[in-house]
Scaffold this active site. Structure first.
Site, PDB file in Angstrom:
ATOM      1  CD  GLU A  58      -2.638   0.550   2.939  1.00 42.65           C
ATOM      2  OE1 GLU A  58      -3.036  -0.422   3.146  1.00 42.65           O
ATOM      3  OE2 GLU A  58      -2.885   2.421   3.394  1.00 42.65           O
TER       4      GLU A  58
ATOM      5  NE  ARG B 239       0.693   8.181   5.611  1.00 37.73           N
ATOM      6  CZ  ARG B 239       0.417   7.203   6.337  1.00 37.73           C
ATOM      7  NH1 ARG B 239       1.362   7.552   7.822  1.00 37.73           N
ATOM      8  NH2 ARG B 239      -0.498   6.329   6.668  1.00 37.73           N
TER       9      ARG B 239
ATOM     10  CB  THR C 261      -2.367   7.956   2.734  1.00 36.65           C
ATOM     11  OG1 THR C 261      -1.908   7.447   3.415  1.00 36.65           O
ATOM     12  CG2 THR C 261      -2.282   9.564   3.477  1.00 36.65           C
TER      13      THR C 261
ATOM     14  CE  LYS D 108      -5.397   1.242   6.763  1.00 29.80           C
ATOM     15  NZ  LYS D 108      -4.301   1.358   5.851  1.00 29.80           N
TER      16      LYS D 108
HETATM   17  O1  LIG Z   1      -0.073   5.826  10.058  1.00 29.52           O
HETATM   18  C1  LIG Z   1       0.553   4.687  10.141  1.00 29.52           C
HETATM   19  C2  LIG Z   1       0.644   3.751   9.015  1.00 29.52           C
HETATM   20  O2  LIG Z   1      -0.453   3.408   8.586  1.00 29.52           O
HETATM   21  C3  LIG Z   1       1.040   2.435   9.673  1.00 29.52           C
HETATM   22  O3  LIG Z   1       1.279   2.279  10.975  1.00 29.52           O
HETATM   23  P1  LIG Z   1       1.825   1.620  11.402  1.00 29.52           P
HETATM   24  O4  LIG Z   1       3.273   2.717  11.303  1.00 29.52           O
HETATM   25  O5  LIG Z   1       1.957   1.911  13.120  1.00 29.52           O
HETATM   26  O6  LIG Z   1       2.534   0.319  11.305  1.00 29.52           O
HETATM   27  C1  LIG Z   2      -3.776   4.615   7.292  1.00 34.34           C
HETATM   28  C2  LIG Z   2      -3.629   4.624   6.358  1.00 34.34           C
HETATM   29  O1  LIG Z   2      -5.169   3.945   6.251  1.00 34.34           O
HETATM   30  C3  LIG Z   2      -4.046   5.256   5.586  1.00 34.34           C
HETATM   31  O2  LIG Z   2      -3.158   6.654   5.355  1.00 34.34           O
HETATM   32  O3  LIG Z   2      -4.677   5.343   4.141  1.00 34.34           O
END
Ligand SMILES: O=C[C@H](O)COP(=O)(O)O
Ligand SMILES: CC(=O)C(=O)O
Length: 212
Positions: free
Chosen positions: A41, A45, A69, A129
């Site tokens: 994924e 960002r 994101t 999710k």
């Molecule tokens: O924002 C965090 C990501 O979605 C993944 O989370 P993580 O870094 O805690 O695995």
């Molecule tokens: C955290 C998450 O679900 C995203 O960044 O899409």
């Protein structure tokens, strides 16, 4: 579930990637594929997301590359045009979900409350999710929400690690777990792709110990 969701579910663990530089997309994709995790994924960002999705999906056709994101429908278009096979967003954005459904794009919106799951169910979504997983109540929260919403599976993300991932995967309403521990920014910055491959293999071993 459609083919994309079936393929994603089989991955069991979905690496959540933040790439500052698209040149890292190819070695990262290679490390993930060699590590037995042929999916990612790639989060919007960073500016490099779109190009990274393009490079990863073109270089590794066997890989299931999606976008995370995703906060606007314009990003949905950019992601899909670059080769993304699924769209993930941290929250439940009705505009994004409805846009994806209209276009037949697989979408996994973030849901952390029953009200959000209800909106997903109303639209016929089978997978959502659960974000931010650990902070929003972890597995007990998912079990509580899965009781009334029997038709939905959850992809927890946020705070998942090699230890707690086992408990999540042991619950049959968990679709797959998202996590960044095997693709941490520092590993990519330091070009530690062998380490990423090793951590991916370890993640697969853990997942298989629970799901076979
Ligand atoms: O924002 C965090 C990501 O979605 C993944 O989370 P993580 O870094 O805690 O695995
Ligand atoms: C955290 C998450 O679900 C995203 O960044 O899409």
């Amino acid at each position: 579930m459609n083919d994309i969701l079936n393929q994603l579910e089989k991955c069991m663990i979905v690496p959540v990637v933040v790439l500052e530089n698209a040149k890292d997309a190819k070695p990262l994709g290679e490390a993930l594929c060699n590590g037995g995790l042929p999916c990612a994924e790639v989060t919007f960002r960073t500016e490099a997301a779109e190009e990274s999705i393009r490079i990863m999906s073109e270089s590794f056709p066997e890989m299931l590359v999606g976008a995370g994101t995703v906060l606007t429908t314009e990003q949905v278009d950019r992601a899909v045009n670059a080769g993304a096979k699924f769209i993930v967003s941290p929250g439940f954005d009705e505009e994004i979900v409805d846009y994806c459904l209209e276009k037949g794009i697989t979408v996994l919106p973030g849901c952390a409350t029953p009200s959000e799951v209800a909106k997903a169910v109303k639209r016929g979504l089978e997978v959502v999710k659960f974000f931010p997983a650990e902070q929003a109540g972890g597995l007990p929260m998912i079990k509580a929400m899965a009781a009334p919403y029997t038709m939905v599976k959850f992809m927890p993300t946020g705070g998942i690690n090699p230890e707690n991932v086992k408990d999540y995967l042991a619950f049959n309403k968990i679709f797959a777990c998202g996590g960044s521990w095997m693709v941490k920014n520092t590993l990519v910055e330091n070009q530690e792709f062998d380490k990423i491959c090793e951590l991916s293999k370890e993640a697969v071993t853990i997942a298989k110990s629970i799901r076979g």
